[in-house]
Structure formats: structure tokens, C-alpha cells
Design a protein around this motif. Structure first.
Motif, short mmCIF file in Angstrom:
data_model
loop_
_atom_site.label_atom_id
_atom_site.label_comp_id
_atom_site.label_asym_id
_atom_site.label_seq_id
_atom_site.Cartn_x
_atom_site.Cartn_y
_atom_site.Cartn_z
N SER A 130 0.84 -1.20 0.00
CA SER A 130 0.00 0.00 0.00
C SER A 130 0.88 1.25 0.00
CB SER A 130 -0.92 -0.01 1.22
OG SER A 130 -0.13 0.02 2.38
N CYS B 280 -7.30 12.89 1.97
CA CYS B 280 -8.50 13.52 1.46
C CYS B 280 -9.09 14.46 2.50
CB CYS B 280 -9.55 12.46 1.08
SG CYS B 280 -9.19 11.73 -0.50
N ALA C 151 4.75 9.84 -2.49
CA ALA C 151 4.19 8.51 -2.22
C ALA C 151 5.26 7.67 -1.55
CB ALA C 151 3.75 7.85 -3.53
N GLU D 89 -3.30 5.86 -9.89
CA GLU D 89 -4.69 5.46 -9.66
C GLU D 89 -5.35 6.45 -8.69
OE1 GLU D 89 -7.35 2.47 -10.75
OE2 GLU D 89 -5.28 2.66 -11.34
N ASP D 90 -4.65 6.70 -7.56
CA ASP D 90 -5.18 7.61 -6.53
C ASP D 90 -5.30 9.03 -7.07
OD1 ASP D 90 -5.52 5.62 -4.70
OD2 ASP D 90 -3.56 5.89 -3.73
N TYR E 49 0.91 8.88 1.79
CA TYR E 49 1.29 10.10 1.08
C TYR E 49 1.68 11.17 2.07
CZ TYR E 49 -0.92 7.74 -2.86
OH TYR E 49 -1.25 6.84 -3.82
N GLY F 158 -4.46 7.32 2.13
CA GLY F 158 -5.22 8.05 1.11
C GLY F 158 -6.43 8.78 1.68
N ALA F 159 -7.20 8.09 2.53
CA ALA F 159 -8.43 8.69 3.06
C ALA F 159 -8.11 9.88 3.96
CB ALA F 159 -9.20 7.64 3.85
N ARG G 217 -0.27 2.41 -8.64
CA ARG G 217 -1.13 2.68 -7.49
C ARG G 217 -1.26 4.18 -7.25
NH1 ARG G 217 -2.17 -0.70 -3.27
NH2 ARG G 217 -2.45 -2.20 -4.93
N ALA G 218 -0.13 4.91 -7.31
CA ALA G 218 -0.14 6.35 -7.04
C ALA G 218 -0.97 7.08 -8.10
CB ALA G 218 1.29 6.89 -7.03
N ARG H 6 -8.25 9.36 -9.11
CA ARG H 6 -9.49 9.39 -8.33
C ARG H 6 -9.70 10.77 -7.71
NH1 ARG H 6 -8.51 5.35 -5.03
NH2 ARG H 6 -8.43 6.74 -3.23
N TRP H 7 -8.60 11.34 -7.16
CA TRP H 7 -8.71 12.67 -6.55
C TRP H 7 -9.07 13.70 -7.61
CZ3 TRP H 7 -3.45 11.28 -4.04
CH2 TRP H 7 -3.67 10.47 -2.92
#
Ligand code: C2E
Ligand code: CA
Ligand code: CA
Length: 772
Positions: free
Chosen positions: A526, A755, A545, A585-586, A529, A751-752, A582-583, A589-590
Motif C-alpha cells: 500500500s 482527502c 508517495a 490510480e489515486d 502520502y 489516502g483517506a 497505485r499512485a 481518483r482525486w
């Protein structure tokens, strides 16, 4: 109908017409005489012209063959011309006469021609062929002397000259026949037809000669039977002409490596010797007329001894050849495994004695199987040959290069370790250039492993060194990042089989490594950040990351717990790919949620030698419709760049699309100042250890300030890492440092959590701790 068929048909027609002419002419003596003489001259002229043509259209040794046959035939032509002149125009008896000198040129020319005939394989000397002819002829002479000729000689009333002359014919013919038969046994597939015709023609000529001499001695040549002899000559000439015509189209012979001489060729010359011995034994040498027997015995013994000498020499050469081939790879001509092992153990003996370092390089071509499967085995073979040439081009004279398996090569290097490393790097670089095979451009990368027995290590064995190089090569192969992997004792622990040899500490490593592999394969790592902030305005500028391993038993593991394994066992490329995916991807999404988050990803220095890396990264960006300037590549720590040129190439292609490049841990001792000038860089990250003391240490502060100025001078952004307090932040701001990152601002966040932070930052009331 092919040309050959035409030739044969024409020859047959001529023969039939001529025979018919003979029959029609019947017993009309002068007409027969005119006709046979005319036919002899005509046929001889035709054969001479054909041989001359063959000499003109062939090259090299074959030209010599046809030239000597042409000369022989020319001699025969002159002979038959003189004979005709004596017989038809003058009263001089044609036999014996100067015409015979012309005729006798033929067996000599034919003999030389046959002996020179290219057989296409070395190791069987022509001298031996001629000697064999001589032996057979001498033995046959002895037999005929004892059985027939001596009596004729004793009883003969004609001149000794005439007799000697008539003797010269059978002797020459015997030599020619033997040489022809032996040449035939040495013929190779492609040339057999021509040689068969040639041999046949020469043999027919020789038999006719012998018949002529016999009939002349018996006084019956002038009878009916003499005509058969004349026809024999004509047939012989015609067949030789056909051979000459065939020779023009004959394919050039390629030399084959070795051919074992046929059994026939080995014992054939001894048969007449044995018979001669049997025939001569009961004779009494003191009888009259035995002098020639004595002389021929002398010739025979000498020839047999010489033959023996040549055979022994040939055998030696063949043995050398076979021994050489037993140690060579037939495809590439490189040493094979046997020779390599021999050289290696010799080198190791010297190593133990003189402490001279020995290095073994193991090289395996990546994806070679693809070439074989898609382009076919001949293309694969071609590729191997070209690869072998490249490898040879990278080593010194005296280094041993071997092909030890399908696409596996090994190089043995003696001498300074630094030199071995240099060769390894040179080898790697030599594969940057594409191979051109069947019009395809192929870029093939090798995996290279290096194992060195240094001067102070006398315990390692030859087998162990080779195995170590292999292990290093496997490690390089797994990593798929290119570069040369050097053997490390840790590598012996990766092999699941052979766990018996692995100690207790190793067992847990093996287990961890297995789990790590599995986790990477299943994308189970995983990311957290850590945000970065602008020092002037406190604005959020992006994140770095950082990878984490949620371990089922040990909890969340930091990079220090598993990155050494990743580095050691060639998992760098898979890990980097996973982190980048993965990075992004995030980030995507953001972005979809309306937040722009630039991300920095850490890269291992060797990954940056991978010319395919930019392609993969840019594809990942494109797939998610992300602008490349959202990504920063951090070149992490051990920036011991093997290949600055190639790294620059990789960075250039990334920056060309807008991706940023940062140099990480600047000042930690790994990143040399020189790279700032040599590499295209957008950002300098000052190492945490470098930042921490600035509040108390004026000298550290001065250095940081100077580096900030220098980086600005070079047009780079400066990021301070590990900022843990307010004072440091203030100082850095005063020095003009652009961006800061550290626990003072925020620890790395899931990640959460990130956010949430970003939502708070963009909401009306500012985060007080960060604006200070
Ligand atoms: P780094 O690139 O220097 O990353 C910053 C490290 O400093 C992180 O440690 C971070 O947690 C830590 N750090 C951040 N702020 C502070 C602070 O104020 N004080 C202190 N004492 N430490 C702070 P982390 O996450 O353990 O990463 C360690 C190293 O592992 C990284 O150093 C980086 O070199 C490497 N790494 C992490 N993730 C990756 C990755 O995805 N790929 C590669 N190749 N290397 C990675
Ligand atoms: Ca970093
Ligand atoms: Ca760092």
C-alpha cells in the motif's frame, strides 16, 4: 530439357552416327584408315576445346584441373595429328614415333588434373593420392613384368626405345587409373557427376592404350580388333568432353570440416602390393631381365614408406581437428562448456597460487525464446552468432568466452576486478544496438551476473564461482531492470531448493522474501502520502508517495524492513511499476473528485537505466488521462549511476513530456554535486540529516543556504525534507527554500486521511498549524 541432358543426348547421337559410319565403310581399308584418323583428330579437338572452356569458366583449383586436362588432351590431339600424317601422307611407320610423345602428355595431364580435383575436405593430402597411384602402378608393373612383359622383352627384336615407349603406356595408364579410382572415392556429393564422367573417360582411354600396346606387341593391331581400340579412344574423348561441359555448371564445393576417408581408399593401394609380393616371391632375382624388378621394388618401398609418413601426419592433423572441435561450440565457434571449465579450473589454480583475481560473467539473453518461436530457429541461430560476436568485441584477447547453453554465455576474466566490471558494463552497453535479422530490427537485452574471486579469497572453488555468477545472473533476470548484478552471499538464500544449506537467519529471510514476492505479485503493497507545502505561502503543492507493506503477522512494515530484499533479489522493477500504478490510480481518483494532487514517486537508481521505463510511465499517465506534470520522479539515495548517458536518456524522454525529475536525499553523501550538472533535474530535495541541525549549527546552515542559492542559480526548485519544527521552517523560508516536507507539517497519511486534510485545507477556516 536441361543443358546436361542435351549434352548427353548429343554425345550419344555422335557415337551412334560414328558407329554406323564404321559399319557402312566396311572392309574398305584406306577409307577406314582415313576415317579413324579424321575422327581421332576431330574428337580430340572437341574434347580439348570443351576442357579449355571448362578451365575458362571455373576458378581456383578447378581451373587448374581443367587446364592440365586441356593440356593433356592437347598433347593427345597433336599426337593423333602426327600419327595421321605419318600413316596417311608419309611412309614413316607411326609407331614408335614422335607422335607417342604427344600421346604420353595425356596421362600426365590427366593424372595431375585428377590429383588436383578439389575434394572439399582438408586432412587428406593430394601427395598421398599420387603416392597411392605410384604404389599401385609399381606393384602392377611388377606383376605384369614377371608374368608377361619380361618374356616379350627377352624375345623382342625391335629397338629398346620402342619397347621402353610401349612400356611407358601401361605404366602411365596404371598410375592414371589408380589416381582416378582414388579420386572417385574422395568425391563429394555435389561434384560426383562430373568426376564420374572424368574418371570414366580417363579409364577408357587408359584401357584403350593398354589394348593398343598389347595388340601391337602381338602384331594384331592392324586386324579387325584394332578398330575396337580406336572406338575406345573416341568414346573416352567424348566422355571427357561431357565431363568438361558438366563442370561448367557444377556448383562450387564448400569445404566440410572432416570426412573420414573411405575404407576403400585406405586399403585399395595395398591390394596390388600384396599380389605383387605373392607373384615376385618365387622368382630368382639373379635371372636375367630382373633389373627392372629390383628398380620397381625400390620405388615401391620408398613410396610405401612415404605413404606411411603422410598417413601418420594426416592422422595427427585429424586428431588435432577433432580435439579442437570437441572443445568448440559448432554454431558460434566459441569455447564450449568443457573448455570453459578447463580454463576456469586452471585460472583458479593460478588464483590460489598467485592471488590473482578471477571473475566469471554469466550472460543470458532475455526473451530469446520469443525470437526462436516467432522467427524460427535459423533466425535464432543467426542471433546467437551475432551475440557471440558482440561479446567477443567486448573482451580482451586472452579472456575466454564460451557458449554454455542455448542462449547462455560465460566469460572468464583474469586480472584486476575493476577491469572485469568494466567488461561487464561494456557488454551491457554493447546490446543497446539492435540486431538486424532477416530484415527485422531486434533489441535484445542480456541479463548479466558477475562473480569475482578476489585476491584475498582463496577458498572459493571453480564450480562455486560459476554458480555464483549464475545466481547473480538469475537475480538480474528477475529484476528486469538491466544492469549487471554482482554476486552477493545473500543470493544463495533465495533458492527455495537447497534450503538445507541455509542457516536459521536465512530461513526467515527466505520466508519473508517468498511472502514479499507473493504480495508484490498480488499488488498487496500500500502507499501513504506525505504532503509538501510551499514555504512562501503555505500552499499545499503535492505529495510524496511512500510504500508500506501491510504484513499479516508483523503489521505495517516500513520500507527499511523490506526494500533491502527488493533491491537484493531483483524485485525493483515490479515494485516501481506497482507504486507508479497505485499512485496514479489515486491521483486520478482525486482528480475526478475535483482535487489536483501532484505526486512524487521514489525510484531506484538502476531503474533509471531501463530505456523502457519512460514508455511504461507515460502509458500509465495516458491511460488515466493525467497530465505528465502531475508526476515527479525522485531518484532515490544510492545514486551510483552505472551509466550516466543512459540515465540522461531516460530522464530526457520523461521530461520531454512534462514529468518532473527530483534528486532525492541531496547532501546525504550519495548524490554527487556533479549530477546536478550532468543530469536534467527540476528539483533538489535536501536530505533530512542535512536539515535537522541547521537551527543549532551555523556551518550546516551556511551549507544549506549555499545549496539553495546554487540550485536556484541552476533553475531548480528546492525542497527541504524532514522539517520537524517551526524554527527550521522559518530559517528555510529566510534562505529562500521553496518547499518543505516533514512531521512539522504532516506525517505520511493514508489516502483517506489525505482527502480529509485536503478538504480541511480548501474549506474556509485555514489550518492554523500550517500557516505559522
Ligand atoms: P525518503 O524518500 O527520504 O522518504 C522520506 C522518509 O522520511 C519517509 O520514510 C518518511 O516517513 C520520513 N519522514 C518524513 N518526514 C519526516 C520527519 O519530519 N522526520 C523524520 N525523521 N522522518 C521523516 P519512509 O516512508 O520510512 O521511507 C524511507 C525511504 O524508503 C524513503 O526515503 C525512500 O528512500 C524509500 N522509499 C519509500 N517508498 C519508496 C518507494 O515507493 N520506492 C522506492 N524506490 N523507495 C521508497
Ligand atoms: Ca523521496
Ligand atoms: Ca529523501
Amino acid at each position: 530439357m536441361g543443358k546436361t541432358t542435351w549434352v548427353v543426348v548429343t554425345a550419344a547421337v555422335v557415337a551412334v552416327v560414328f558407329s554406323a559410319g564404321f559399319i557402312v565403310v566396311g572392309d574398305d581399308e584406306p577409307a577406314v584408315s582415313v576415317m579413324t584418323n579424321a575422327a581421332s583428330v576431330l574428337f580430340a579437338a572437341f574434347a580439348t576445346v570443351c576442357a579449355g572452356r571448362a578451365a575458362r569458366s571455373t576458378a581456383g583449383r578447378k581451373r587448374l584441373v581443367w587446364l592440365s586436362i586441356c593440356i593433356g588432351l592437347g598433347g593427345w590431339l597433336v599426337g593423333s595429328f602426327l600419327w595421321a600424317y605419318f600413316e596417311l601422307v608419309t611412309d614413316i611407320p607411326p609407331f614408335p614415333s614422335v607422335a607417342d610423345l604427344g600421346y604420353l602428355v595425356f596421362p600426365i595431364g590427366a593424372c595431375i588434373g585428377l590429383a588436383l580435383y578439389p575434394v572439399g575436405h582438408p586432412g587428406q593430402s593430394r601427395t598421398r593420392l599420387v603416392l597411392d597411384g605410384l604404389i599401385a602402378a609399381a606393384a602392377l608393373f611388377q606383376i605384369s613384368w614377371v608374368m608377361v612383359l619380361r618374356d616379350t622383352y627377352e624375345a623382342d627384336d625391335t629397338s629398346r626405345f620402342a619397347f621402353g615407349l610401349s612400356l611407358a603406356y601401361p605404366v602411365c595408364d596404371l598410375v592414371v587409373i589408380t589416381v582416378a579410382v582414388l579420386a572417385q572415392t574422395r568425391a563429394r556429393a555435389g561434384q560426383r557427376r562430373t568426376l564420374t564422367f572424368l574418371t570414366l573417360g580417363v579409364v577408357v582411354m587408359a584401357l584403350s592404350d593398354s589394348a593398343f600396346v598389347y595388340l601391337t606387341a602381338a602384331g594384331t593391331y592392324e586386324d579387325e580388333i584394332g578398330r575396337v581400340v580406336d572406338v575406345g579412344y573416341l568414346v573416352g574423348l567424348l566422355v571427357i568432353a561431357v565431363a568438361a561441359l558438366l563442370a561448367v555448371d557444377e556448383p562450387a564445393t564448400e569445404p566440410s570440416l572432416v570426412r573420414v576417408p573411405s575404407r576403400l581408399a585406405l586399403w585399395l593401394p595395398y591390394v596390388p602390393v600384396a599380389v605383387a609380393a605373392a607373384v615376385c616371391t618365387p622368382t630368382n632375382l639373379h635371372e636375367s631381365g630382373m633389373a627392372p624388378l629390383f628398380l620397381s621394388t625400390l620405388v615401391l618401398v620408398t613410396a610405401v614408406l612415404l605413404r606411411q609418413f603422410f598417413v601418420v601426419r594426416e592422422n595427427r592433423r585429424l586428431l588435432d581437428l577433432v580435439a579442437e572441435q570437441a572443445l568448440r561450440d559448432p554454431l558460434t565457434g566459441l569455447a564450449n562448456r568443457a573448455l570453459f571449465n578447463d580454463r576456469l579450473s586452471h585460472a583458479m589454480q593460478l588464483h590460489v597460487r598467485d592471488r590473482q583475481p578471477v571473475a566469471v560473467l554469466s550472460l543470458d539473453l532475455d526473451d530469446f525464446k520469443l525470437v526462436n518461436d516467432n522467427l524460427g530457429h535459423p533466425a535464432g541461430d543467426q542471433l546467437l552468432v551475432l551475440a557471440a560476436q558482440r561479446i567477443l568485441g567486448c573482451v580482451r584477447a586472452g579472456d575466454t568466452v564460451a557458449r554454455v547453453g542455448g542462449d547462455e554465455f560465460a566469460v572468464l576474466l583474469e586480472g584486476k576486478t575493476e577491469h572485469s566490471r568494466q567488461v561487464a558494463r561494456r557488454l551491457m552497453a554493447s546490446f543497446d544496438e539492435q540486431f538486424v535479422i532477416d530484415g527485422h530490427d531486434l533489441l535484445l537485452r542480456p541479463s548479466i551476473g558477475l562473480a569475482v574471486a578476489t585476491g584475498d579469497d582463496a577458498t572459493v572453488s571453480a564450480e562455486a564461482l560459476l554458480k555464483h555468477a549464475d545466481l547473480a545472473m538469475y537475480s538480474a533476470k528477475r529484476s528486469r531492470t538491466g544492469g549487471v548484478h554482482t554476486f552477493d552471499p545473500e543470493m544463495t538464500r533465495t533458492r527455495p531448493k537447497g534450503t538445507g544449506k541455509v542457516g536459521n537467519a536465512g530461513t526467515s529471510t527466505v520466508r519473508l522474501l517468498g511472502q514479499l514476492r507473493n504480495t508484490i505479485d498480488h499488488a498487496g503493497l500500500s502507499l501513504v502520502y506525505q504532503p509538501k507545502f510551499g514555504l512562501r505561502d503555505g500552499e499545499f503543492v503535492g505529495v510524496e508517495a511512500l510504500v508500506r507493506w501491510p504484513h499479516p503477522e508483523r503489521g505495517l512494515l516500513g520500507p527499511d524492513k523490506f526494500l533491502p530484499l527488493v533491491r537484493e533479489y531483483g524485485l525493483m522493477r515490479s515494485l516501481t511499476d506497482l507504486v507508479v500504478e497505485r499512485a496514479l490510480e489515486d491521483v486520478a481518483r482525486w482528480k475526478a473528485n475535483g482535487v489536483r494532487v501532484p505526486v512524487a514517486v521514489n525510484m531506484f537508481a538502476p531503474s533509471l537505466c531501463d530505456l523502457e521505463l519512460p514508455k511504461r510511465i507515460l502509458r500509465s499517465l495516458d491511460e488515466r488521462d493525467l497530465s505528465p506534470d502531475l508526476l515527479t520522479i525522485e531518484i532515490t539515495e544510492d545514486l551510483l549511476l552505472d551509466d550516466v548517458d543512459r540515465t540522461r536518456q531516460v530522464l530526457d524522454s520523461l521530461r520531454g513530456r512534462g514529468t518532473r525529475v527530483a534528486i532525492d536525499d541531496f547532501g546525504s553523501g550519495y548524490s554527487a554535486l556533479g549530477y546536478l550538472c550532468e543530469l536534467p533535474i527540476d528539483e533538489v530535495k535536501l536530505d533530512r540529516q542535512f536539515i535537522a541541525p541547521i537551527v543549532d549549527d551555523a556551518r550546516a546552515a551556511a551549507v544549506v543556504r549555499a545549496v539553495v542559492d546554487l540550485a536556484h542559480e541552476l533553475g531548480m526548485t528546492v525542497v527541504a525534507e524532514g522539517v520537524e519544527n517551526d524554527d527550521t521552517t522559518t530559517m528555510l523560508r529566510d534562505y529562500g527554500c521553496d518547499v518543505a516536507q516533514g512531521f512539522h507539517f504532516s506525517p505520511p497519511l493514508a489516502g483517506a486521511e489525505l482527502c480529509d486534510l485536503l478538504r480541511r485545507l480548501t474549506s474556509p477556516e485555514p489550518a492554523s498549524s500550517r500557516s505559522s
